[in-house]
Design a protein around this motif. Structure first.
Motif, PDB file in Angstrom:
ATOM      1  N   SER A 136       1.096  -1.454   0.172  1.00 16.29           N
ATOM      2  CA  SER A 136      -0.083   0.097  -0.414  1.00 16.29           C
ATOM      3  C   SER A 136       0.657   1.431   0.100  1.00 16.29           C
ATOM      4  N   ARG A 137       0.154   2.490  -0.682  1.00 20.92           N
ATOM      5  CA  ARG A 137       1.314   3.676  -0.575  1.00 20.92           C
ATOM      6  C   ARG A 137       0.307   5.220  -0.450  1.00 20.92           C
ATOM      7  N   VAL A 138       0.476   5.634   0.582  1.00 23.65           N
ATOM      8  CA  VAL A 138      -0.208   7.202   0.477  1.00 23.65           C
ATOM      9  C   VAL A 138       0.925   8.366   0.062  1.00 23.65           C
ATOM     10  N   ALA A 139       0.106   8.761  -0.754  1.00 20.57           N
ATOM     11  CA  ALA A 139       1.272  10.347  -1.047  1.00 20.57           C
ATOM     12  C   ALA A 139       0.557  11.546  -1.394  1.00 20.57           C
ATOM     13  N   LEU A 140       1.193  12.492  -0.620  1.00 21.79           N
ATOM     14  CA  LEU A 140       0.760  13.767  -0.499  1.00 21.79           C
ATOM     15  C   LEU A 140       1.859  15.083  -1.353  1.00 21.79           C
ATOM     16  N   GLY A 141       1.286  15.865  -1.381  1.00 20.10           N
ATOM     17  CA  GLY A 141       2.011  16.975  -2.111  1.00 20.10           C
ATOM     18  C   GLY A 141       1.566  18.174  -2.525  1.00 20.10           C
ATOM     19  N   ALA A 142       2.072  19.161  -1.751  1.00 17.73           N
ATOM     20  CA  ALA A 142       1.868  20.463  -1.791  1.00 17.73           C
ATOM     21  C   ALA A 142       3.047  21.940  -2.694  1.00 17.73           C
ATOM     22  N   LEU A 143       2.694  22.797  -3.319  1.00 21.66           N
ATOM     23  CA  LEU A 143       3.603  23.382  -3.706  1.00 21.66           C
ATOM     24  C   LEU A 143       2.689  24.952  -3.765  1.00 21.66           C
ATOM     25  N   PHE A 144       3.327  25.397  -3.210  1.00 21.01           N
ATOM     26  CA  PHE A 144       2.535  27.467  -2.945  1.00 21.01           C
ATOM     27  C   PHE A 144       3.891  28.261  -3.567  1.00 21.01           C
ATOM     28  N   ALA A 145       3.614  29.192  -4.124  1.00 18.94           N
ATOM     29  CA  ALA A 145       4.080  30.020  -4.908  1.00 18.94           C
ATOM     30  C   ALA A 145       3.943  31.394  -4.772  1.00 18.94           C
ATOM     31  N   TYR A 146       5.522  32.180  -4.697  1.00 17.07           N
ATOM     32  CA  TYR A 146       4.918  33.918  -4.187  1.00 17.07           C
ATOM     33  C   TYR A 146       5.694  35.069  -3.996  1.00 17.07           C
ATOM     34  N   GLY A 147       5.456  35.824  -4.258  1.00 18.24           N
ATOM     35  CA  GLY A 147       6.343  36.919  -4.560  1.00 18.24           C
ATOM     36  C   GLY A 147       7.340  36.642  -6.139  1.00 18.24           C
ATOM     37  N   ASN A 148       8.307  36.679  -6.569  1.00 16.66           N
ATOM     38  CA  ASN A 148       8.338  37.393  -7.703  1.00 16.66           C
ATOM     39  C   ASN A 148       7.220  36.049  -8.952  1.00 16.66           C
ATOM     40  N   ALA A 149       6.672  35.698  -8.665  1.00 19.01           N
ATOM     41  CA  ALA A 149       5.354  35.206  -9.350  1.00 19.01           C
ATOM     42  C   ALA A 149       4.743  34.308  -8.891  1.00 19.01           C
ATOM     43  N   THR A 150       3.034  33.972  -9.372  1.00 21.07           N
ATOM     44  CA  THR A 150       2.243  33.082  -8.517  1.00 21.07           C
ATOM     45  C   THR A 150       2.083  31.754  -8.579  1.00 21.07           C
ATOM     46  N   ILE A 151       3.083  31.448 -10.096  1.00 23.94           N
ATOM     47  CA  ILE A 151       2.558  30.021 -10.510  1.00 23.94           C
ATOM     48  C   ILE A 151       4.210  29.837 -10.761  1.00 23.94           C
ATOM     49  N   ALA A 152       4.422  28.152 -10.633  1.00 22.35           N
ATOM     50  CA  ALA A 152       5.464  28.122  -9.683  1.00 22.35           C
ATOM     51  C   ALA A 152       5.909  26.881 -11.544  1.00 22.35           C
ATOM     52  N   PRO A 153       7.141  26.823 -10.780  1.00 21.05           N
ATOM     53  CA  PRO A 153       7.884  26.589 -12.567  1.00 21.05           C
ATOM     54  C   PRO A 153       6.730  24.843 -13.157  1.00 21.05           C
ATOM     55  N   TYR A 154       6.521  24.607 -14.517  1.00 22.74           N
ATOM     56  CA  TYR A 154       6.236  23.802 -15.181  1.00 22.74           C
ATOM     57  C   TYR A 154       6.846  22.095 -14.298  1.00 22.74           C
ATOM     58  N   SER A 155       8.769  22.303 -14.199  1.00 19.13           N
ATOM     59  CA  SER A 155       9.142  21.339 -13.678  1.00 19.13           C
ATOM     60  C   SER A 155       8.650  20.552 -12.170  1.00 19.13           C
ATOM     61  N   GLU A 156       8.238  21.919 -11.792  1.00 20.34           N
ATOM     62  CA  GLU A 156       7.651  21.584  -9.909  1.00 20.34           C
ATOM     63  C   GLU A 156       6.716  21.254 -10.020  1.00 20.34           C
ATOM     64  N   GLN A 157       5.422  21.505 -10.774  1.00 19.43           N
ATOM     65  CA  GLN A 157       4.245  20.782 -10.713  1.00 19.43           C
ATOM     66  C   GLN A 157       3.550  19.635 -10.614  1.00 19.43           C
ATOM     67  N   PHE A 158       2.709  19.220  -9.379  1.00 16.46           N
ATOM     68  CA  PHE A 158       2.698  18.050  -9.763  1.00 16.46           C
ATOM     69  C   PHE A 158       1.447  17.317 -11.089  1.00 16.46           C
ATOM     70  N   TYR A 159       1.487  15.359 -11.070  1.00 15.47           N
ATOM     71  CA  TYR A 159       0.982  15.832 -12.163  1.00 15.47           C
ATOM     72  C   TYR A 159       0.740  13.436 -11.444  1.00 15.47           C
ATOM     73  N   VAL A 160      -0.372  13.284 -12.503  1.00 15.39           N
ATOM     74  CA  VAL A 160      -0.776  12.033 -11.627  1.00 15.39           C
ATOM     75  C   VAL A 160      -0.762  10.988 -13.100  1.00 15.39           C
ATOM     76  N   GLY A 161      -1.526   9.783 -12.623  1.00 13.77           N
ATOM     77  CA  GLY A 161      -1.349   8.898 -14.471  1.00 13.77           C
ATOM     78  C   GLY A 161      -0.668   8.565 -14.569  1.00 13.77           C
ATOM     79  N   GLY A 162      -0.578   7.209 -15.377  1.00 13.75           N
ATOM     80  CA  GLY A 162       1.187   6.481 -15.363  1.00 13.75           C
ATOM     81  C   GLY A 162       1.504   5.228 -14.848  1.00 13.75           C
ATOM     82  N   ALA A 163       2.228   4.825 -15.049  1.00 11.49           N
ATOM     83  CA  ALA A 163       2.678   3.067 -14.896  1.00 11.49           C
ATOM     84  C   ALA A 163       2.887   3.199 -13.513  1.00 11.49           C
TER      85      ALA A 163
END
Length: 302
Positions: A136-163
Motif C-alpha cells: 500500500s502507498r499514500v502520497a501527498l504534495g503541496a506547492l505554493f508560489a508567491y513573491g516573484n510569480a504566483t505560478i510555479a515552474p512547470y518542472s516543479e508542478q505535480f501530475y498523476v496517471g501512468g505506470a
C-alpha cells in the motif's frame, strides 16, 4: 542547466538525511518555434511557468526504511522532502531595503522563482506469507508560489496517471480537480497542479517461480491552490472532494528475477473527476474500452 551541493548522512540503519543547502537551476527558452507559440497562446499558465528564470533552492529530505532491520516482517518506507526556492535570495533583497514579497526581483537580470514545496510518501508491505503480499502507498504534495510569480515552474508542478501512479489513466490525463480540457494534441500539457493526493493498494501473488500476478486499486488527483481562470473548476475545495478523486482498478503480470522486475499492468477506470454528460452516476466512463490503459514498466510501482 544547473547544479547542486548535497550532504547525505545515515545515523542509523533505518534513517537517512539529505541536506541540499545550494541548488541552482536555470531555465532558458533558446528558440521558440511557431508551433510553440501556438501552444503558449492556448496555455498561458504553462508559458509563464516555462519562461526564463533562475530557481535557487534549498532542500531537505528525510527517509525512513526499516526493511533491512532485524526481525522486521512487514517493512515500512516513509520519505518527506521540503524545498524552499528563492527565499534566501529574497532575504538578501530585504537586507537592501526591498520588500520580501516584491515582484520581478532578478538574479543576473533574470527573474527567479519563489516557492515552498512539500512532498511526502508512505509505503507499507504486508507479507502475509511467502507467496502472498499486500503493498500500500499514500502520497501527498503541496506547492505554493508567491513573491516573484504566483505560478510555479512547470518542472516543479505535480501530475498523476501512468505506470507508477493511477494506472487506469495515462500520464497527465486527469486534473486539476474536475477540469477537463478540450480535446487537442497538447491538452495534456496543462493537466498539472499544485496539490496532489494519491493512494494505492496492491495484492501480489506468486503464479509460478519468478512469475507474479497482481490486482490493484488506485485513487488520486491533483488540484490548484490558486484559482486559474484558464482552468475553471481546478481549484481545491472540500465540497465535492470525493467526486474529484479519480479511481481505477486492474491486474498485472510481473517477472521478478531479483535484480530486475519486468511489469505489465492493465488499468480499468472506474471514475473520472470531470463530469461526463454521456454517463451519470459514480461509474462515469463512456465506454468500457475507453477506460482501459496498459503500462509496460521496469520495477514495482511502489
Amino acid at each position: 542547466f544547473g547544479g547542486n551541493a548535497t550532504y547525505d548522512f545515515q545515523p542509523t540503519r533505518t534513517s537517512r538525511h539529505s541536506i541540499t543547502p545550494f541548488k541552482l537551476t536555470f531555465n532558458v527558452l533558446q528558440h521558440q518555434s511557431e508551433e510553440f507559440r501556438e501552444i503558449a497562446d492556448a496555455n498561458p499558465a504553462l508559458y509563464i511557468s516555462l519562461k526564463d528564470q533562475f530557481i535557487p533552492a534549498m532542500e531537505y529530505t528525510y527517509t525512513y526504511d526499516n526493511a533491512s532491520a532485524r526481525g522486521i516482517k512487514n517493512p515500512i518506507w516513509w520519505q518527506s522532502t521540503v524545498t524552499s526556492a528563492g527565499n534566501l535570495t529574497s532575504v538578501i533583497y530585504r537586507a537592501f531595503g526591498q520588500s520580501f514579497n516584491k515582484e520581478d526581483k532578478r538574479l543576473l537580470n533574470v527573474p527567479f522563482a519563489q516557492f515552498v514545496k512539500l512532498n511526502t510518501e508512505f509505503r507499507h508491505l504486508w507479507n502475509m506469507e511467502k507467496n502472498n503480499k499486500i503493498a500500500s502507498r499514500v502520497a501527498l504534495g503541496a506547492l505554493f508560489a508567491y513573491g516573484n510569480a504566483t505560478i510555479a515552474p512547470y518542472s516543479e508542478q505535480f501530475y498523476v496517471g501512468g505506470a507508477n501512479s493511477i494506472r487506469a489513466f495515462t500520464v497527465r490525463s486527469i486534473g486539476p480537480s474536475g477540469y477537463h480540457p478540450a480535446e487537442s494534441r497538447y491538452s495534456y500539457l496543462d493537466q498539472t497542479g499544485t496539490f496532489r493526493f494519491e493512494a494505492n493498494v496492491e495484492y501480489r501473488f506468486r503464479i509460478f517461480k519468478s512469475f507474479w500476478g497482481a490486482t490493484f486499486l488506485d485513487a488520486g488527483n491533483v488540484w490548484l491552490l490558486r484559482n486559474d481562470p484558464n482552468r475553471p473548476g481546478g481549484e481545491f475545495k472540500l465540497a465535492g472532494l470525493l467526486n474529484e478523486i479519480a479511481l481505477g482498478t486492474g491486474f498485472g503480470l510481473r517477472y521478478d528475477i531479483g535484480f530486475i522486475v519486468i511489469r505489465g499492468d492493465l488499468g480499468i477506470a472506474l471514475h473520472t473527476p470531470y463530469k461526463n454528460p454521456d454517463k451519470r452516476g459514480y461509474y462515469n466512463i463512456s465506454k468500457f474500452k475507453d477506460g482501459l490503459a496498459f503500462h509496460l514498466a521496469i520495477g514495482y510501482p511502489f
